[in-house]
Write a protein that holds these residues in place. Sequence first.
Motif, PDB file in Angstrom:
ATOM      1  N   GLU A  15       0.813  -1.212   0.000  1.00 42.06           N
ATOM      2  CA  GLU A  15       0.000   0.000   0.000  1.00 42.06           C
ATOM      3  C   GLU A  15       0.850   1.268   0.000  1.00 42.06           C
ATOM      4  N   LYS A  18       0.803   3.573  -3.156  1.00 44.82           N
ATOM      5  CA  LYS A  18      -0.378   4.448  -3.239  1.00 44.82           C
ATOM      6  C   LYS A  18      -0.309   5.577  -2.212  1.00 44.82           C
ATOM      7  N   ARG A  21       2.032   8.265  -3.482  1.00 47.34           N
ATOM      8  CA  ARG A  21       1.402   9.028  -4.562  1.00 47.34           C
ATOM      9  C   ARG A  21       0.369  10.009  -4.011  1.00 47.34           C
ATOM     10  N   GLU A  22      -0.392   9.591  -2.989  1.00 48.84           N
ATOM     11  CA  GLU A  22      -1.392  10.469  -2.397  1.00 48.84           C
ATOM     12  C   GLU A  22      -0.720  11.643  -1.683  1.00 48.84           C
ATOM     13  N   ARG A  25       0.272  14.068  -4.256  1.00 46.21           N
ATOM     14  CA  ARG A  25      -0.888  14.806  -4.771  1.00 46.21           C
ATOM     15  C   ARG A  25      -1.266  15.961  -3.855  1.00 46.21           C
ATOM     16  N   ALA A  50       7.059   6.029  -7.344  1.00 47.25           N
ATOM     17  CA  ALA A  50       6.021   6.723  -6.587  1.00 47.25           C
ATOM     18  C   ALA A  50       6.497   8.064  -6.048  1.00 47.25           C
ATOM     19  N   ILE A 153      -5.451   4.901   3.457  1.00 53.32           N
ATOM     20  CA  ILE A 153      -4.336   5.802   3.130  1.00 53.32           C
ATOM     21  C   ILE A 153      -4.741   7.270   3.217  1.00 53.32           C
ATOM     22  N   HIS A 154      -6.038   7.566   3.028  1.00 48.14           N
ATOM     23  CA  HIS A 154      -6.481   8.956   3.150  1.00 48.14           C
ATOM     24  C   HIS A 154      -6.440   9.429   4.608  1.00 48.14           C
TER      25      HIS A 154
END
Length: 390
Positions: A15, A18, A21-22, A25, A50, A153-154
């Motif tokens: 994970e 991801k 990457r988040e 962002r 990533a 992940i958020h």
Amino acid sequence: MEIVLCVTGSIAAIESVKLARELKRQGVTVKCFMSDDACGIIHPHAMEFATGQDVVVELTGEIEHVKYAQTDLILVAPATANVISKFAYKIADNPINTLLITAFGHKTPIIFVPSMHESMYTAVERNIQKLKDEGIIFLEPKKEEGKAKFPDIHDITLQALRELCLNSPECQKSNFKGKNVLVSAGATFEEIDPVRGITNRSSGKMGVEIAKDAFIRGAEVTMLCGKMETRVPKLFDVVEVESTAEMQDELQKLLPKTDVFVSAAAVSDFTVDSSAESTGKISSDEDLILKLKRTPKIISSVKEINPKIYLVGFKAEYNVSNEELIESARKRMEESGADLMIANDVAVEGAGFGSDKNEVIILDGNVLTVPLTSKSEIAQRILDKILENL
């Protein structure tokens, strides 16, 4: 802002790509350290892709543990029982623990995201508590299927952004640290019979975005949620209600200890008259006439419960002119004693219920028009205005 992401040998390492990457962002620069066991689960090239940076897998003459120890934040995700226990006793036998000990000496903020079998998590609880007592932050894992699993992940990103803000001199000028912020969101549901009811189209997205931004800025956030069609972060205290009456009851308990209340929920204006209530399912074989009665305006009683609270209200209209929208919002503002009012026309194309965007007018003593933009951006505008007025 820069985060050093340390990836250790849990299967949850899959994970981390991801997660990186988040974080990117969200405008964060990410540098990655990987343990040998993590490299056996995902290839360092994946984390290089990533993050857009070389991955540290061993310490070299560049003394990476010193070079990156004074970063803005160190995030260990996933964190195994091994890395937690060694750091608890300051054992520096690999690049990640050496980095952590060096960062600890510099008082760099550190977040651990445990991920392991639940029995192992239980076994290292004393070490976790030792680190918490030393100021290390831990995110609670999801406990299911006998495992302490990686959180969403958020949620990890949200906690990381909060720590970056709280420890940034620039962000500290505009944070909510020490403030209790209550946000209502979603739609209330008024029962007709045990299987039917009346409600509205609110998704709860605007309320969630406001709560997220307040959390990032350091607030202690509680969400009072009706019917939601969007995910609520697990990091908040959440109180769930169904009807307008239930929401009103909960507010009686919550408002006295609240500094800022953002009333973003779409509260039903009508409920079924008690004389029309049914104890069983109403037959669908005949036409039905319902008698509705108005519900109390929740926002109008807020200042009676807590006169010192900073109150933010929302006023939605449908297909009206800007002048009519402003007039309607001002009237509601005067009736409720709100300090700030957010008005929007739900008929605007691409805005309103269920959308990720909105077009609003923010009113206090002045009028600020925010053209069609993301609800996240609108949330930031609202929080900025609250801080300006506070």
